[in-house]
Design an enzyme around this catalytic site. Structure first.
Site, PDB file in Angstrom:
ATOM      1  N   GLY A   7       0.822  -1.220   0.000  1.00  0.00           N
ATOM      2  CA  GLY A   7       0.000   0.000   0.000  1.00  0.00           C
ATOM      3  C   GLY A   7       0.849   1.259   0.000  1.00  0.00           C
ATOM      4  O   GLY A   7       0.587   2.188   0.765  1.00  0.00           O
ATOM      5  N   SER A   9       1.183   3.368  -2.515  1.00  0.00           N
ATOM      6  CA  SER A   9       0.762   4.340  -3.536  1.00  0.00           C
ATOM      7  C   SER A   9       0.199   5.620  -2.946  1.00  0.00           C
ATOM      8  O   SER A   9       0.183   6.654  -3.601  1.00  0.00           O
ATOM      9  CB  SER A   9      -0.303   3.690  -4.433  1.00  0.00           C
ATOM     10  OG  SER A   9      -1.241   2.974  -3.643  1.00  0.00           O
ATOM     11  N   ARG A  10      -0.279   5.531  -1.694  1.00  0.00           N
ATOM     12  CA  ARG A  10      -0.953   6.697  -1.114  1.00  0.00           C
ATOM     13  C   ARG A  10      -0.685   6.765   0.385  1.00  0.00           C
ATOM     14  O   ARG A  10      -0.234   5.799   0.990  1.00  0.00           O
ATOM     15  CB  ARG A  10      -2.470   6.592  -1.332  1.00  0.00           C
ATOM     16  CG  ARG A  10      -2.860   6.693  -2.782  1.00  0.00           C
ATOM     17  CD  ARG A  10      -4.374   6.695  -2.967  1.00  0.00           C
ATOM     18  NE  ARG A  10      -4.974   5.380  -2.757  1.00  0.00           N
ATOM     19  CZ  ARG A  10      -5.974   5.155  -1.909  1.00  0.00           C
ATOM     20  NH1 ARG A  10      -6.465   6.133  -1.183  1.00  0.00           N
ATOM     21  NH2 ARG A  10      -6.490   3.948  -1.782  1.00  0.00           N
ATOM     22  N   VAL A  61      -3.548  -7.848  -1.550  1.00  0.00           N
ATOM     23  CA  VAL A  61      -3.023  -8.693  -0.466  1.00  0.00           C
ATOM     24  C   VAL A  61      -4.036  -9.742  -0.004  1.00  0.00           C
ATOM     25  O   VAL A  61      -3.684 -10.657   0.740  1.00  0.00           O
ATOM     26  CB  VAL A  61      -2.548  -7.865   0.758  1.00  0.00           C
ATOM     27  CG1 VAL A  61      -1.360  -7.004   0.402  1.00  0.00           C
ATOM     28  CG2 VAL A  61      -3.686  -7.032   1.352  1.00  0.00           C
ATOM     29  N   ASN A  87       1.326  -2.491   5.534  1.00  0.00           N
ATOM     30  CA  ASN A  87       0.638  -1.208   5.729  1.00  0.00           C
ATOM     31  C   ASN A  87      -0.738  -1.171   5.063  1.00  0.00           C
ATOM     32  O   ASN A  87      -1.622  -0.464   5.543  1.00  0.00           O
ATOM     33  CB  ASN A  87       1.531  -0.095   5.163  1.00  0.00           C
ATOM     34  CG  ASN A  87       0.771   1.193   4.937  1.00  0.00           C
ATOM     35  OD1 ASN A  87       0.480   1.930   5.886  1.00  0.00           O
ATOM     36  ND2 ASN A  87       0.410   1.469   3.682  1.00  0.00           N
ATOM     37  N   TYR A 151     -12.936  -3.214  11.566  1.00  0.00           N
ATOM     38  CA  TYR A 151     -11.593  -2.596  11.560  1.00  0.00           C
ATOM     39  C   TYR A 151     -10.889  -2.842  12.903  1.00  0.00           C
ATOM     40  O   TYR A 151      -9.705  -3.196  12.945  1.00  0.00           O
ATOM     41  CB  TYR A 151     -11.764  -1.107  11.299  1.00  0.00           C
ATOM     42  CG  TYR A 151     -10.489  -0.316  11.097  1.00  0.00           C
ATOM     43  CD1 TYR A 151      -9.734  -0.448   9.938  1.00  0.00           C
ATOM     44  CD2 TYR A 151     -10.062   0.592  12.062  1.00  0.00           C
ATOM     45  CE1 TYR A 151      -8.585   0.301   9.754  1.00  0.00           C
ATOM     46  CE2 TYR A 151      -8.909   1.337  11.885  1.00  0.00           C
ATOM     47  CZ  TYR A 151      -8.176   1.191  10.725  1.00  0.00           C
ATOM     48  OH  TYR A 151      -7.026   1.935  10.546  1.00  0.00           O
ATOM     49  N   ALA A 153     -11.408  -5.259  15.060  1.00  0.00           N
ATOM     50  CA  ALA A 153     -11.024  -6.673  15.174  1.00  0.00           C
ATOM     51  C   ALA A 153      -9.790  -6.961  14.328  1.00  0.00           C
ATOM     52  O   ALA A 153      -8.888  -7.694  14.755  1.00  0.00           O
ATOM     53  CB  ALA A 153     -12.189  -7.560  14.741  1.00  0.00           C
ATOM     54  N   LYS A 155      -7.371  -4.920  13.521  1.00  0.00           N
ATOM     55  CA  LYS A 155      -6.161  -4.304  14.075  1.00  0.00           C
ATOM     56  C   LYS A 155      -5.762  -4.987  15.388  1.00  0.00           C
ATOM     57  O   LYS A 155      -4.575  -5.113  15.693  1.00  0.00           O
ATOM     58  CB  LYS A 155      -6.380  -2.798  14.275  1.00  0.00           C
ATOM     59  CG  LYS A 155      -6.565  -2.036  12.946  1.00  0.00           C
ATOM     60  CD  LYS A 155      -5.358  -2.163  12.032  1.00  0.00           C
ATOM     61  CE  LYS A 155      -5.464  -1.313  10.774  1.00  0.00           C
ATOM     62  NZ  LYS A 155      -4.292  -1.382   9.903  1.00  0.00           N
TER      63      LYS A 155
HETATM   64  P1  NAP Z   1      -4.988   5.109   2.345  1.00  0.00           P
HETATM   65  O1  NAP Z   1      -4.501   6.480   2.087  1.00  0.00           O
HETATM   66  O2  NAP Z   1      -6.413   4.771   2.049  1.00  0.00           O
HETATM   67  O3  NAP Z   1      -4.032   4.078   1.566  1.00  0.00           O
HETATM   68  C1  NAP Z   1      -4.312   2.701   1.635  1.00  0.00           C
HETATM   69  C2  NAP Z   1      -3.279   1.934   0.842  1.00  0.00           C
HETATM   70  O4  NAP Z   1      -3.584   0.519   0.949  1.00  0.00           O
HETATM   71  C3  NAP Z   1      -3.297   2.264  -0.637  1.00  0.00           C
HETATM   72  O5  NAP Z   1      -1.976   2.205  -1.124  1.00  0.00           O
HETATM   73  C4  NAP Z   1      -4.141   1.139  -1.246  1.00  0.00           C
HETATM   74  O6  NAP Z   1      -3.823   0.854  -2.609  1.00  0.00           O
HETATM   75  C5  NAP Z   1      -3.696  -0.024  -0.369  1.00  0.00           C
HETATM   76  N1  NAP Z   1      -4.663  -1.129  -0.366  1.00  0.00           N
HETATM   77  C6  NAP Z   1      -5.963  -1.084   0.012  1.00  0.00           C
HETATM   78  N2  NAP Z   1      -6.518  -2.306  -0.127  1.00  0.00           N
HETATM   79  C7  NAP Z   1      -5.544  -3.130  -0.589  1.00  0.00           C
HETATM   80  C8  NAP Z   1      -5.490  -4.503  -0.931  1.00  0.00           C
HETATM   81  N3  NAP Z   1      -6.562  -5.312  -0.852  1.00  0.00           N
HETATM   82  N4  NAP Z   1      -4.317  -5.019  -1.362  1.00  0.00           N
HETATM   83  C9  NAP Z   1      -3.227  -4.229  -1.457  1.00  0.00           C
HETATM   84  N5  NAP Z   1      -3.202  -2.919  -1.160  1.00  0.00           N
HETATM   85  C10 NAP Z   1      -4.366  -2.386  -0.738  1.00  0.00           C
HETATM   86  O7  NAP Z   1      -4.784   4.711   3.889  1.00  0.00           O
HETATM   87  P2  NAP Z   1      -3.737   5.227   5.000  1.00  0.00           P
HETATM   88  O8  NAP Z   1      -4.427   6.188   5.870  1.00  0.00           O
HETATM   89  O9  NAP Z   1      -2.449   5.582   4.364  1.00  0.00           O
HETATM   90  O10 NAP Z   1      -3.592   3.895   5.859  1.00  0.00           O
HETATM   91  C11 NAP Z   1      -2.465   3.046   5.771  1.00  0.00           C
HETATM   92  C12 NAP Z   1      -2.493   2.113   6.974  1.00  0.00           C
HETATM   93  O11 NAP Z   1      -2.456   2.892   8.176  1.00  0.00           O
HETATM   94  C13 NAP Z   1      -3.759   1.257   7.071  1.00  0.00           C
HETATM   95  O12 NAP Z   1      -3.426  -0.027   7.539  1.00  0.00           O
HETATM   96  C14 NAP Z   1      -4.595   1.985   8.100  1.00  0.00           C
HETATM   97  O13 NAP Z   1      -5.485   1.112   8.776  1.00  0.00           O
HETATM   98  C15 NAP Z   1      -3.521   2.499   9.026  1.00  0.00           C
HETATM   99  N6  NAP Z   1      -3.911   3.640   9.867  1.00  0.00           N
HETATM  100  C16 NAP Z   1      -4.119   4.883   9.329  1.00  0.00           C
HETATM  101  C17 NAP Z   1      -4.458   5.940  10.150  1.00  0.00           C
HETATM  102  C18 NAP Z   1      -4.638   7.340   9.644  1.00  0.00           C
HETATM  103  O14 NAP Z   1      -4.849   8.252  10.456  1.00  0.00           O
HETATM  104  N7  NAP Z   1      -4.545   7.577   8.335  1.00  0.00           N
HETATM  105  C19 NAP Z   1      -4.606   5.731  11.520  1.00  0.00           C
HETATM  106  C20 NAP Z   1      -4.426   4.460  12.033  1.00  0.00           C
HETATM  107  C21 NAP Z   1      -4.057   3.433  11.187  1.00  0.00           C
HETATM  108  P3  NAP Z   1      -4.489   1.761  -3.801  1.00  0.00           P
HETATM  109  O15 NAP Z   1      -3.861   3.115  -3.678  1.00  0.00           O
HETATM  110  O16 NAP Z   1      -4.094   1.079  -5.058  1.00  0.00           O
HETATM  111  O17 NAP Z   1      -5.952   1.780  -3.556  1.00  0.00           O
END
Ligand code: NAP
Length: 246
Positions: A7, A9-10, A61, A87, A151, A153, A155
């Site tokens: 993950g 890409s973003r 994944v 991630n 979510y 569960a 984590k």
């Molecule tokens: P995000 O901006 O939505 O990015 C999610 C990433 O995961 C993207 O690269 C997406 O790929 C990839 N992805 C989603 N489903 C996938 C799959 N089935 N197989 C492979 N890749 C997949 O999210 P984020 O905020 O950066 O979150 C990243 C991690 O941090 C997550 O595990 C999230 O639970 C955790 N987290 C985030 C926060 C926060 O405040 N942002 C807080 C706590 C935990 P595409 O770009 O191709 O869609």
């Protein structure tokens, strides 16, 4: 060091990839759908660190066979991987009484089972090289957040997974840790977090703000590196001091 980041890409994953490249590491990262965003990250890496190797791989994944195929391809391309960052993650919010099977299964399959597939794939090469770092991106939701039973569960499951791997493979030079992010501004929180939750965060976080993505990426890079050699089975909060959410 060579990192494999799912993950990338973003959002948080992208920040980890970019911080790793700037620090002089080589990075293989994955995306699921956002091919153009992934290409942007590769171009960014090429522009900022022309000598760094940074490659994007399409991977869902949730698909064990795809994880095996892409994992093998990465090992072929980079010869070895030193650290894996699980991630990739999604949100599908809703109250438990009305949560669909699809929303439950999709979140568990992506956040928990997908992380297991990825970690499992790299354990054999880690064992062969006698070292390796597994870093899982968790969440404060591991303690339960209302409207996020799936979510939460997933984590909480990551913590159990990481601690089990820490014990199973610590003696083989492989460590496993969970980074617990607080609130970071990404597509995930922009689209999936209610404004009430955001207000709660900014009110009760002891630092009075959300985190900057590089503040999280730095901790992940530490855990991915040799500098974290005696950190194993840990949950590292990067939350500005907030230790709960409702
Ligand atoms: P995000 O901006 O939505 O990015 C999610 C990433 O995961 C993207 O690269 C997406 O790929 C990839 N992805 C989603 N489903 C996938 C799959 N089935 N197989 C492979 N890749 C997949 O999210 P984020 O905020 O950066 O979150 C990243 C991690 O941090 C997550 O595990 C999230 O639970 C955790 N987290 C985030 C926060 C926060 O405040 N942002 C807080 C706590 C935990 P595409 O770009 O191709 O869609």
């Amino acid at each position: 060091m060579v990192l494999f980041v799912t993950g990338g890409s973003r959002g948080i994953g992208r920040a980890i990839v970019e911080a790793a490249v700037v620090a002089g590491h080589d990075v293989a990262f994955t995306y699921r759908e956002a091919g153009a965003a992934a290409e942007e990250v590769v171009d960014w890496a090429r522009a900022h660190e022309p000598d760094a190797r940074c490659r994007a791989y399409r991977l869902d994944v949730r698909d064990a066979a795809e994880v095996e195929r892409v994992g093998d391809q990465v090992l072929d391309d980079f010869e070895a991987v030193d650290a894996v960052v699980c991630n990739a993650g999604i949100l599908r919010n809703g109250v438990a009484a009305q949560m669909s099977d699809a929303d439950w299964n999709d979140v568990l399959a992506t956040n928990l089972t997908g992380s297991f597939y990825v970690a499992r794939h790299f354990l054999m090469p880690f064992l062969a090289q006698g070292r390796g770092r597994l870093v899982f991106i968790g969440s404060l939701a591991q303690n339960g957040i209302s409207g996020q039973a799936n979510y939460s569960a997933s984590k909480a499951g990551l913590v159990g997974l990481s601690k089990a791997l820490a014990k199973e493979y610590g003696r083989k030079g492989i460590t496993a840790n969970v980074v617990v992010p607080g609130f970071f501004d990404t597509d995930l929180t922009r689209e999936g977090m209610a404004s009430g939750h955001k207000d709660f965060w900014n009110t009760y976080c002891p630092l009075g703000r959300m985190g900057h993505l590089d503040e999280l990426a730095r901790v992940v890079l530490f855990l991915a590196s040799g500098a974290s050699s005696f950190v194993n089975g840990a949950e590292i909060p990067v939350t500005g001091g907030l230790d709960w959410a409702s």
